[in-house]
Motif scaffolding. Structure first.
Motif, PDB file in Angstrom:
ATOM      1  N   VAL B  52       0.842  -1.201   0.000  1.00 33.28           N
ATOM      2  CA  VAL B  52       0.000   0.000   0.000  1.00 33.28           C
ATOM      3  C   VAL B  52       0.870   1.241   0.000  1.00 33.28           C
ATOM      4  O   VAL B  52       0.616   2.197  -0.739  1.00 33.28           O
ATOM      5  CB  VAL B  52      -0.947  -0.015   1.218  1.00 33.28           C
ATOM      6  N   HIS B  55       2.116   1.806  -3.525  1.00 31.13           N
ATOM      7  CA  HIS B  55       1.162   2.305  -4.498  1.00 31.13           C
ATOM      8  C   HIS B  55       0.766   3.740  -4.214  1.00 31.13           C
ATOM      9  O   HIS B  55       0.477   4.500  -5.126  1.00 31.13           O
ATOM     10  CB  HIS B  55      -0.058   1.387  -4.558  1.00 31.13           C
ATOM     11  N   VAL B  56       0.776   4.121  -2.934  1.00 33.56           N
ATOM     12  CA  VAL B  56       0.509   5.526  -2.629  1.00 33.56           C
ATOM     13  C   VAL B  56       1.603   6.396  -3.232  1.00 33.56           C
ATOM     14  O   VAL B  56       1.366   7.504  -3.691  1.00 33.56           O
ATOM     15  CB  VAL B  56       0.430   5.739  -1.107  1.00 33.56           C
ATOM     16  N   ASP B  58       3.229   5.824  -5.979  1.00 33.63           N
ATOM     17  CA  ASP B  58       3.360   5.591  -7.413  1.00 33.63           C
ATOM     18  C   ASP B  58       4.493   4.645  -7.763  1.00 33.63           C
ATOM     19  O   ASP B  58       5.109   4.779  -8.812  1.00 33.63           O
ATOM     20  CB  ASP B  58       3.594   6.908  -8.178  1.00 33.63           C
ATOM     21  N   ARG B  59       4.802   3.719  -6.883  1.00 38.37           N
ATOM     22  CA  ARG B  59       5.796   2.726  -7.256  1.00 38.37           C
ATOM     23  C   ARG B  59       5.238   1.356  -6.982  1.00 38.37           C
ATOM     24  O   ARG B  59       4.067   1.231  -6.677  1.00 38.37           O
ATOM     25  CB  ARG B  59       7.103   2.974  -6.484  1.00 38.37           C
ATOM     26  N   LEU B  60       6.053   0.305  -7.121  1.00 31.37           N
ATOM     27  CA  LEU B  60       5.482  -1.032  -7.119  1.00 31.37           C
ATOM     28  C   LEU B  60       5.618  -1.814  -5.826  1.00 31.37           C
ATOM     29  O   LEU B  60       4.859  -2.707  -5.587  1.00 31.37           O
ATOM     30  CB  LEU B  60       6.103  -1.857  -8.242  1.00 31.37           C
ATOM     31  N   TYR B 304      -6.301  -1.350   7.127  1.00 32.07           N
ATOM     32  CA  TYR B 304      -5.937  -0.660   5.897  1.00 32.07           C
ATOM     33  C   TYR B 304      -5.942   0.847   6.114  1.00 32.07           C
ATOM     34  O   TYR B 304      -5.071   1.560   5.627  1.00 32.07           O
ATOM     35  CB  TYR B 304      -6.904  -1.062   4.790  1.00 32.07           C
ATOM     36  N   TRP B 308      -2.920   3.377   5.620  1.00 33.13           N
ATOM     37  CA  TRP B 308      -3.163   4.488   4.704  1.00 33.13           C
ATOM     38  C   TRP B 308      -2.803   5.818   5.365  1.00 33.13           C
ATOM     39  O   TRP B 308      -2.165   6.674   4.765  1.00 33.13           O
ATOM     40  CB  TRP B 308      -4.624   4.427   4.334  1.00 33.13           C
ATOM     41  N   TRP B 311       0.718   7.645   5.323  1.00 35.08           N
ATOM     42  CA  TRP B 311       1.239   8.472   4.239  1.00 35.08           C
ATOM     43  C   TRP B 311       0.424   9.733   4.044  1.00 35.08           C
ATOM     44  O   TRP B 311       0.554  10.408   3.033  1.00 35.08           O
ATOM     45  CB  TRP B 311       1.281   7.654   2.943  1.00 35.08           C
TER      46      TRP B 311
END
Lengths: 202, 392
Positions: B52, B55-56, B58-60, B304, B308, B311
């Motif tokens: 998570v 992805h926040v 913008d990477r994998l 989650y 979340w 960040w």
């Protein structure tokens, strides 16, 4: 009374800004990433032309002035030349300089090179330049330096200045042999990526 | 455990065995399940957090270990197992070795009273809630031991800050829990869940505005209890190296690590059971599979959100942290307890007013979220780089 309204306003603002921040991060999730997985996927765009990735010397244009060896801060360039006899015809470089000395040895120890590109700036014929080729890791048989990847990726990554075995002893690149090998096999030398106007003219 | 013991006695049909044997076997089984949960939750949670977080940004995230990095946490666990456990020379040996155990024990013991579904609790205590709060407070002692025994200024500072933070936020957490207790009338986790049966409108968040507020405040206090952002001063990497667990390596560090993630699980479970209806489903009636999937789903959503939030919010300064704890959360939670008591004592005909207010509060939050979503439509998607990826 004012303090009380300030208090509750602060609480509301805290929660509201937290929710707005969560909306921003939520918008980022689920998007395709901006990173790519090297080496399984090659780099999508080539590096910019001024990238100081690897040094290359076109030995046919060298006039053996030794400026590069003198300016190198780590003394990684070894240069030897001979005077020509009086009767010999003096060849010319592509830039119009006369090659009064005959180059006999030009070795650069890449393990010492610090990529400062001082040598490329003083070369009067622009035969020594930095290219944006970065995939030239060495893979020995007994010591794998590169990460395990597919065979074709490994070959692709070794394509830069890998001449015949006598042209590279470990990290010492013999550019005379490399240039000769590249021109004879027709692979061609990597071009100087800097445009003409950006090169320093003597 | 009682239920498990009687279940075992009935299914095997052996009559001559004294009840205490079934109790012991039942207890050991429950302890085994709790250990399994304790071991597996950090594995899953670390992977979820890494993915998570990635992805926040913008990477994998982890991709190479196993399919899409699923085995990454196993690899981390392996590495921690084989790492050398270094002890500082001048450290207080006994405390240094005991501290991870104490912290781990606090989190592990609290798992016993958490329900998993209807009638499925390792220890269905009548004072279950008090037991859980007490056990999570035991970790504070372990943290102080760790900070002191490390013989390291930064560790001591981090431990002191962490202890102050956890102890300060015990008060609003307890008051938030108390609100649910007042609304339900019992300290038993099972009964609190049962009091919220009958559909989504019977959950305490929607049954009472004070429940709604208490849920939000319990969530915030829970974040502070587990040293998660925005309250992660004690383990702020840039400020205190790693706070109280700087000097720990190998399996000892793994204990602290696991204890933190299990604490997150406990906080999420508390929030879900106390305010979000526990194992009850959305529609009235008996939940499927004794409500296990519903409880797990709610806990997963809350965890989650915790990941979340990491960040979203910047770290609070230690004085801001204390201000929020004592000046904001404590008075407001006291108000919620009072309000819940008033609500419980009001005649049933007025209950509908309370429910309407609670739904109105939910509506306000939903409206704020919708406005936030629309306000952030400009968040860039970096089309240029994405288009060039098509070249490869």
């Amino acid at each position: 009374m004012r303090a009380l309204t300030e208090y509750f306003k602060n609480i509301y603002l805290a929660l509201e800004t937290a929710i707005t921040g969560m909306a921003v991060t939520l918008r980022h999730q689920g998007r395709p990433s901006v990173t790519f997985q090297y080496p399984d996927q090659p780099r999508p765009q080539p590096l910019p032309p001024r990238s100081r990735m690897s040094l290359f010397m076109d030995a046919d244009d060298c006039i053996a002035c030794m400026q590069c060896a003198r300016v190198c801060p780590v003394d990684c360039i070894e240069l030897e030349s001979n005077k020509r006899g009086k009767e010999e015809e003096v060849p010319e470089t592509t830039t119009g300089h006369k090659k009064r000395l005959e180059l006999t040895l030009f070795d650069i120890d890449m393990s010492l090179c610090c990529y400062c590109s001082d040598c490329t700036e003083v070369c009067p014929t622009h035969c020594l330049y930095m290219t944006p080729e970065f995939e030239f890791g060495l893979v020995n048989d007994d010591r794998q330096i590169l990460r395990e990847t597919s065979e074709e990726n490994r070959i692709r990554m070794q394509r830069q200045v890998v001449g015949p075995d006598e042209s590279r002893q470990g990290f010492i690149y013999d550019f005379m042999a490399i240039t000769k090998h590249l021109k004879e096999t027709g692979k061609g030398v990597p071009p100087n990526p800097l445009p003409e106007t950006d090169r320093w003219e003597k | 455990m009682e239920a498990l013991a009687t279940l075992l006695a009935e299914t095997t049909g052996l009559t001559g065995v004294p009840h205490i044997v079934w109790m012991i076997i039942g207890g050991l089984t429950a302890a085994g399940i709790a250990t399994a949960v304790m071991g597996v939750t950090p594995l899953l949670l670390v992977y979820v957090e890494r993915k998570v977080s990635a992805h926040v940004q913008d990477r994998l995230g982890p991709m190479r270990t196993g399919f899409h990095g699923l085995l990454q946490t196993l690899a981390d666990a392996f590495k921690l197992l084989f790492k050398e456990q270094i002890e500082p020379e001048q450290s207080d040996k006994l405390l240094f070795v005991l501290a991870p155990g104490v912290v781990f024990m606090g989190a592990f013991a609290a798992l016993a009273a958490l329900p998993l579904g209807m009638g499925i609790t390792a220890a269905d205590l009548n004072v279950g809630l008090m037991y859980i709060l007490a056990m999570t407070s035991v970790s504070v002692v372990g943290i102080i031991m760790a900070g002191w025994a490390s013989n390291n200024k930064w560790s001591l500072l981090g431990a002191m800050r962490s202890a102050a933070q956890i102890v300060s936020y015990e008060v609003p957490a307890s008051f938030g829990v108390l609100t649910a207790v007042v609304l339900a009338g019992s300290l038993n986790m099972g009964e609190i869940s049962a009091a919220q049966s009958g559909g989504i409108w019977n959950w305490f968040v929607f049954q009472s505005p004070f429940g709604f507020l208490a849920f939000v405040m319990l969530f915030i206090a829970g974040l502070a209890e587990t040293n998660r952002v925005p309250f992660d001063i004690p383990e702020a990497e840039s400020e205190l190296v790693a706070g109280y667990h700087t000097e720990y390596s190998g399996m000892r560090f793994a204990f602290f690590f696991m204890a933190e993630y299990v604490n997150m699980l406990i906080v999420a479970c508390l929030g879900a059971v106390l305010f979000l209806g526990g194992w009850n489903g959305v529609l009235p009636g008996e939940p499927v599979f004794a409500g296990i999937p519903w409880l797990l789903a709610k806990v997963a959503v809350l965890m989650y959100v915790i990941v979340w939030l990491r960040w979203v919010l910047p770290r609070l300064r230690v004085d801001q942290l204390m201000t929020v704890g004592w000046k904001v959360l404590v008075p407001l939670t006291m108000v919620t307890v009072l309000g819940a008591a008033v609500q419980v004592l009001s005649p049933p005909s007025t209950q509908i007013v309370f429910r309407i207010v609670a739904w109105a509060m939910t509506g306000v939050v939903v409206l704020i979220s919708i406005r936030a979503w629309r306000q952030t439509a400009h968040v860039p998607i970096r089309k240029k780089e994405l288009a060039s990826r098509a070249v490869a």
